[in-house]
Design a protein around this motif. Structure first.
Motif, PDB file in Angstrom:
ATOM      1  N   UNK A  15      27.504 -86.595 -87.798  1.00  0.00           N
ATOM      2  CA  UNK A  15      28.530 -85.618 -87.433  1.00  0.00           C
ATOM      3  C   UNK A  15      28.685 -84.588 -88.549  1.00  0.00           C
ATOM      4  N   UNK A  16      28.707 -83.318 -88.161  1.00  0.00           N
ATOM      5  CA  UNK A  16      28.815 -82.241 -89.130  1.00  0.00           C
ATOM      6  C   UNK A  16      27.467 -81.699 -89.589  1.00  0.00           C
ATOM      7  N   UNK A  17      26.397 -82.411 -89.303  1.00  0.00           N
ATOM      8  CA  UNK A  17      25.052 -81.962 -89.676  1.00  0.00           C
ATOM      9  C   UNK A  17      24.581 -80.805 -88.800  1.00  0.00           C
ATOM     10  N   UNK A  18      23.421 -80.250 -89.160  1.00  0.00           N
ATOM     11  CA  UNK A  18      22.882 -79.084 -88.441  1.00  0.00           C
ATOM     12  C   UNK A  18      21.504 -79.459 -87.891  1.00  0.00           C
ATOM     13  N   UNK A  19      21.451 -79.987 -86.686  1.00  0.00           N
ATOM     14  CA  UNK A  19      20.137 -80.274 -86.099  1.00  0.00           C
ATOM     15  C   UNK A  19      19.404 -78.977 -85.770  1.00  0.00           C
ATOM     16  N   UNK A  20      18.092 -79.002 -85.979  1.00  0.00           N
ATOM     17  CA  UNK A  20      17.247 -77.847 -85.687  1.00  0.00           C
ATOM     18  C   UNK A  20      16.124 -78.298 -84.763  1.00  0.00           C
ATOM     19  N   UNK A  21      15.970 -77.603 -83.653  1.00  0.00           N
ATOM     20  CA  UNK A  21      14.930 -77.909 -82.677  1.00  0.00           C
ATOM     21  C   UNK A  21      14.020 -76.689 -82.567  1.00  0.00           C
ATOM     22  N   UNK A  22      12.728 -76.941 -82.604  1.00  0.00           N
ATOM     23  CA  UNK A  22      11.753 -75.859 -82.668  1.00  0.00           C
ATOM     24  C   UNK A  22      10.892 -75.785 -81.411  1.00  0.00           C
ATOM     25  N   UNK A  23      10.536 -74.557 -81.041  1.00  0.00           N
ATOM     26  CA  UNK A  23       9.634 -74.345 -79.909  1.00  0.00           C
ATOM     27  C   UNK A  23       8.621 -73.269 -80.246  1.00  0.00           C
ATOM     28  N   UNK A  24       7.425 -73.417 -79.686  1.00  0.00           N
ATOM     29  CA  UNK A  24       6.367 -72.435 -79.869  1.00  0.00           C
ATOM     30  C   UNK A  24       5.770 -72.118 -78.509  1.00  0.00           C
ATOM     31  N   UNK A  25       5.436 -70.855 -78.298  1.00  0.00           N
ATOM     32  CA  UNK A  25       4.862 -70.455 -77.026  1.00  0.00           C
ATOM     33  C   UNK A  25       3.554 -69.721 -77.271  1.00  0.00           C
ATOM     34  N   UNK A  26       2.776 -69.562 -76.209  1.00  0.00           N
ATOM     35  CA  UNK A  26       1.458 -68.927 -76.329  1.00  0.00           C
ATOM     36  C   UNK A  26       1.366 -67.610 -75.560  1.00  0.00           C
ATOM     37  N   UNK A  27       2.098 -67.536 -74.454  1.00  0.00           N
ATOM     38  CA  UNK A  27       1.978 -66.375 -73.581  1.00  0.00           C
ATOM     39  C   UNK A  27       2.786 -65.205 -74.141  1.00  0.00           C
ATOM     40  N   UNK A  28       2.092 -64.156 -74.589  1.00  0.00           N
ATOM     41  CA  UNK A  28       2.783 -63.017 -75.193  1.00  0.00           C
ATOM     42  C   UNK A  28       3.564 -62.192 -74.175  1.00  0.00           C
ATOM     43  N   UNK A  29       3.381 -62.488 -72.887  1.00  0.00           N
ATOM     44  CA  UNK A  29       4.150 -61.782 -71.849  1.00  0.00           C
ATOM     45  C   UNK A  29       5.567 -62.344 -71.707  1.00  0.00           C
ATOM     46  N   UNK A  30       5.808 -63.520 -72.293  1.00  0.00           N
ATOM     47  CA  UNK A  30       7.154 -64.089 -72.229  1.00  0.00           C
ATOM     48  C   UNK A  30       8.126 -63.175 -72.967  1.00  0.00           C
TER      49      UNK A  30
END
Lengths: 111, 112
Positions: A15-30
């Motif tokens: 509690x009080x921490x800062x979770x970080x979730x990461x994502x990477x994509x490939x399609x440059x049209x996004x």
């Protein structure tokens, strides 16, 4: 390629921490990148979304950071609470619909 | 205001049967999309409808079909059910075809 890669698969923070979730994509049209929160037995709920013309967006305790050159984006949850325990999904699209989702991150916030 | 409503909430079918799932969008929303969420994975896009016309289709076999009615509600039909069709089927609605989507709580389909 239409994939969106999400990490980590699971995350435990105090509690009080800062979770970080990461994502990477490939399609440059996004050009639309939302985050959804899903509780067991419920559908995904839209938390926050960003378009690539900005590098950061903040809504309440949720912040998206976006790196267009690296094709990566992340979710930070400030001052996390036990009620934030849920599965988080990143997604991407070239509209705001027809979303391509990541595989999800199961977050547990402990007391 | 009511959110996206889906029926039924749970359904059990056997292989080879067909199923119809129903979705009512948020009032005023004209676009409906369907997603399949297999346990432990993210939702996968199946169909999008806007103003009763198909606007997009994901990588699903022809056993999957859908339609949208004049009141903007929608049905997803799946024929010749396979064990692998067991999943949570989610409906999402939005004002137009390119606006943020809001999801219902889904129909849990189990195939025996």
């Amino acid at each position: 390629q239409q994939q969106v890669k999400q990490s980590p698969q699971s995350l435990i923070v105090q509690k009080g921490g800062i979770p970080i979730i990461n994502c990477a994509y490939e399609n440059t049209a996004f050009d639309y990148f939302p985050w959804y929160q899903q509780f067991p037995g419920k559908g995904p709920a839209l938390l926050i979304a960003i378009r690539p013309d900005v590098s950061e967006k903040k809504e309440g305790r949720f912040t998206i950071s976006f790196n267009k050159s690296a094709k990566q984006f992340s979710l930070h949850i400030m001052d996390s609470q036990p009620g934030d325990s849920a599965t988080y999904f990143c997604a991407a699209s070239n509209t705001a619909s027809k979303l391509t989702f990541g595989t999800g991150t199961r977050l547990q916030v402990t007391l | 205001d009511a959110g996206v409503t889906q029926s039924p909430t749970h359904l059990i079918k056997t292989r080879g049967q067909h199923v119809t799932l129903r979705c009512s969008p948020i009032s005023g929303h004209k676009s409906v999309s369907w997603y399949q969420q297999v346990l432990g994975q993210g939702p996968q896009f199946i169909f999008q409808y806007y103003e009763k016309e198909e606007r997009g289709r994901g990588n699903f076999p022809d056993r999957f079909s859908a339609r949208q009615f004049p009141n903007y509600s929608s049905e997803l039909n799946v024929n010749a059910l396979l064990l692998g069709d067991s999943a949570l089927y989610l409906c999402a609605s939005s004002w137009t075809a390119d606006q943020p989507q809001h999801f219902g709580d889904g129909t849990r389909l189990s195939i025996l």
